[in-house]
Design a protein around this motif. Structure first.
Motif: not given
Length: 377
Positions: A24-32, A105-111, A114-119
């Motif tokens: 996930v690319t953003g900050d997460l609160d406790r429920p998320a 990369t086939g399941y992205t219900p939340v942002p 990408s593979p490049g960003q992970l690498a």
């Protein structure tokens, strides 16, 4: 914890994670955060932190956030938020010691990254795994006549796998139909008729004939095929995802493509049988490892390796969403496999050179053999 030469070798080994997802690319609160900590839905009054994986996060991930082991959940999440998602992700990915990620990369219900960003974050290399059901559903959404579906789907898949960095395809047939399918390649009229009904009704690809067609299309592509088996979320009907349901299909596809059985729990022994009798079959116990944590990883790997040929075991995290899962998967694999192999060395059931070879094979060499990364670069 008991240590030895195998522990030292695996602790320093650079891994190939042959199946994972983005973070996930953003900050997460406790429920998320808690929603990503479980394969199910969080229940009122019951925290996913009070599970084996939740305990493992507090024990093994907290120190990477400069916290004491077993830090309380609220303290853990407050510190994670203080650092911010990018820094937390960087720390956890760096700690995995992974050189190569193969990213579904086939399941992205939340942002997700990408593979490049992970690498880039992990100072590693990433390749892509194309999810076949996603391609089929994109074809349907774009509009296609039933009698043109098979040809259009094949063309779309061939275009997808020609993209730079694609090393494999994946199917989630386990979620859609299970594996107790007719193993025979469906005829053109059967595919057209099934497509007629599916395209009229819409929704996810869950028609047994079209799933069979998808699997046989994967065989024709010639790339390694990853198959989710065993443990998953509530969409799974667990009794239908025992990989031995694939036995007849594996007979029919012998001599074609590598088939990678992902995750496998609680069917790791059944999957091991398939690796022992079918040349093209490989397995991992990813996803399982971070959910059971280092405390039980050795036991799971011991069952998987009872009869699995040593060149058939691969490492994967199947980490999704939380960078913690990347770290826990790698840590559980290293400690679990090292403990198992070192025990056999100490009992003189295995020589140290053999144990070190097996560790290197499972940690990355076997994946290099299957995926031939240099050809996809």
């Amino acid at each position: 914890m008991t240590t030895g030469p195998v522990h030292e070798a695996l602790a320093g080994a650079r891994l190939v994670d042959h199946h994972c997802h983005g973070v996930v690319t953003g900050d997460l609160d406790r429920p998320a955060f808690e929603s990503l900590l479980t394969e199910g839905a969080p229940w009122p009054g019951i925290s996913p932190f009070d599970t084996p994986v939740g305990i493992a996060v507090r024990r093994h991930c907290a120190p990477l956030l400069d916290l004491p082991r077993h830090a309380p959940a609220d303290v853990y999440l407050a510190r994670r938020a203080e650092l911010g998602a990018p820094e937390a992700t960087r720390r956890f990915l760096a700690a995995t010691g992974t050189d190569v990620f193969c990213v579904d990369t086939g399941y992205t219900p939340v942002p997700l990254t990408s593979p490049g960003q992970l690498a880039e974050t992990a100072n590693a290399t990433a390749y892509e795994v194309v999810r076949l059901e996603s391609v089929a559903e994109a074809v349907a959404s774009a509009g296609v006549e039933p009698d043109a579906y098979a040809e259009t789907f094949r063309a779309a898949v061939e275009e997808a796998v020609r993209q730079p960095g694609v090393v494999a395809v994946k199917s989630v047939a386990a979620y859609r139909t299970g594996f107790d399918l007719d193993p025979v390649r469906p005829s053109d009229p059967e595919v057209t008729e099934a497509a007629r009904h599916w395209l009229a009704d819409g929704g996810r690809l869950a028609d047994p004939v079209l799933v069979r067609h998808l699997l046989w299309t994967a065989v024709d592509l010639g790339l390694p095929l990853q198959l989710h088996t065993g443990f998953g979320d509530a969409d799974i009907r667990l009794h239908r995802v025992d990989p031995t349901h694939l036995t007849d299909w594996l007979h029919l596809t012998a001599g074609t493509i590598p088939v990678l059985l992902l995750h496998c729990w609680p069917y790791q022994r059944q999957a091991a049988y398939l690796t022992a009798v079918f040349e093209q079959v490989y397995l991992d116990v990813g996803l399982t490892l971070h959910h059971v944590g280092p405390a039980r990883a050795r036991a799971i790997l011991a069952e998987a390796l009872e009869i699995t040929p040593f060149r058939k075991l691969l490492y994967s995290s199947d980490a999704y969403g939380l960078a913690e899962f990347h770290h826990l998967g790698a840590l559980s694999f290293r400690q679990g496999l090292a403990g198992l192999l070192q025990e056999r060395v100490d009992a003189d059931e295995l020589s140290l050179p053999d144990a070190l070879r097996i560790a290197a094979w499972a940690g990355g060499d076997n994946a290099h053999l299957v995926y031939r990364f240099s050809a996809a670069s």
